[in-house]
Scaffold this active site. Structure first.
Site, short mmCIF file in Angstrom:
data_model
loop_
_atom_site.label_atom_id
_atom_site.label_comp_id
_atom_site.label_asym_id
_atom_site.label_seq_id
_atom_site.Cartn_x
_atom_site.Cartn_y
_atom_site.Cartn_z
N PRO A 1 30.56 49.21 34.52
CA PRO A 1 30.89 48.14 33.51
C PRO A 1 32.19 47.27 33.55
O PRO A 1 33.12 47.50 32.81
CB PRO A 1 31.04 49.13 32.26
N CYS A 2 32.30 46.54 34.51
CA CYS A 2 33.41 45.52 34.83
C CYS A 2 33.45 44.49 33.55
O CYS A 2 34.57 44.09 33.39
CB CYS A 2 33.46 44.79 36.11
N HIS A 3 32.31 44.57 32.87
CA HIS A 3 32.26 43.38 31.73
C HIS A 3 33.29 44.19 30.49
O HIS A 3 33.85 43.41 29.70
CB HIS A 3 31.02 43.38 31.05
#
Lengths: 166, 215
Positions: free
Chosen positions: B183-185
């Site tokens: 989850p780089c968001h």
């Protein structure tokens, strides 16, 4: 070859299937197609990036078609004489192809003519490429393809296809 | 006589003018589809395929999902250009790439559940071979950020062992081979603004909104 193999399947899959049908008939074509693409997949990374992919696939298909026809229960090879009437394969409804009687007429051609028609007209390979696959000279391949087409014109139920010839 | 015969040979799928023909033009297409499905199954079984992939629809656009025999190796947004992503996989992993197979069915299901807010984390096997060094450390840390939470680029840099490498965290996120799954968001700027996202800011907003229960 660094391009994804899927591109080769997308671009050439349908043509190779038609080539297999023309070369050995519809019954064995699916097997030949599967063997061809599985072999091609294994060898794909070693294929030079500038290779003619379609010619390469047809070359593999030719070898597989020979194998499949040899081991097949019923050899889909031509009869010595062209039958008077080429009936559609109504006994095998699921095997009837678009224009089944055209494929039957193809199956009745002598080996070399049928293969040269398949590889030149169906696969779209130039005659020298066809000659490399089937053996012999480019001139002989050209003649065999021309003879094959001429013979098809005379055997392929012309009276039923008047509408096509206008 | 014209070249109609040759035309029939080369375009047999559409030349169903014969009155004896019982086959529709789509049959060749269906047959080919069945052959292609059998090919990818056989190739997967005998391990002669490097990567299989499929494309799924999602609220953030079409997603390319790609896997090796070790696990999911790439998730790509439409804006990344799926063809280019596949070319790049061909160069970096191997060009024996086929569409289809069932390797990616579990991820497709988990994504469906995630976008329906029924799932908070992914537990499919992942193959992180496309990330190396510091970027790999960053990605490992990202999986620790809880669903619905965010961290700043600076916080991620510290947590990954290089407090000064804030920009490098940015590029690790921008080159994340497994967005959404890793989850780089959930990484945003210190002032709370979104920062960048490889899938576009609309996608980032959607994912963060979804995780805050706003979608």
């Amino acid at each position: 070859m660094k391009r994804p193999f899927e591109q080769a399947v997308t671009e050439h899959g349908a043509v190779v299937l038609r080539v297999c049908r023309a070369a050995i008939g519809p019954d064995e074509a699916d097997d030949a197609w599967s063997e061809t693409f599985l072999s091609a997949l294994r060898a794909w990374p070693d294929l030079p990036d500038d290779a003619n992919v379609r010619a390469w696939l047809v070359t593999i298909a030719h070898r597989k078609a020979v194998d499949v026809a040899r081991t097949g229960a019923r050899q889909a090879v031509p009869v010595a004489e062209v039958p008077d009437a080429l009936a559609p394969r109504g006994d095998q409804p699921e095997e009837v192809l678009p224009d089944g009687d055209l494929w039957a007429a193809l199956a009745a051609l002598p080996d070399k003519q049928r293969l040269c028609v398949a590889y030149h007209h169906v696969a779209g390979l130039p005659h020298p490429e066809v000659a490399r696959i089937v053996g012999g000279t480019a001139a002989a391949a050209r003649r065999a393809a021309a003879d094959g087409i001429a013979r098809l014109r005379s055997t392929y139920a012309p009276e039923e296809r008047v509408s096509l010839h206008v | 006589m014209s070249d109609d015969l040759i035309e029939l040979l080369t375009t047999s799928t559409t030349s169903t003018t014969s009155t004896t023909s019982t086959t529709s033009p789509t049959d060749e297409g269906e047959r080919l589809a069945a052959l292609r499905a059998a090919l990818v199954d056989r190739a997967t079984k005998e391990a002669s395929v490097d990567v299989t992939y499929r494309v799924v629809d999602s609220p953030v656009g079409a997603l390319l999902l790609a896997a090796t025999d070790a696990g999911v190796v790439r998730v790509a947004f439409d804006v990344e250009d799926h063809d280019r992503v596949l070319e790049s996989l061909g160069t970096r992993i191997g060009s024996r790439i086929l569409r289809g197979g069932n390797r990616l069915d579990p991820l497709a299901r988990e994504l469906d559940d995630y976008f329906a807010a029924r799932r908070r984390a992914f537990d499919v096997p992942v193959d992180l071979r496309l990330a190396r060094g510091f970027r790999l450390s960053v990605l490992s840390h990202l999986t620790q950020i809880p669903y619905g939470a965010t961290e700043s680029y600076a916080q991620v840099a510290s947590a990954s062992g290089s407090p000064s490498a804030v920009r490098a965290v940015g590029s690790a996120c921008a080159t994340n081979p497994l967005p959404i799954v890793v989850p780089c968001h959930r990484v945003v700027r210190s002032d709370g603004s979104l920062g960048g996202y490889l899938g576009g800011l609309t996608a980032k907003e959607h994912l963060l909104g979804l995780e805050r229960g706003q979608r």
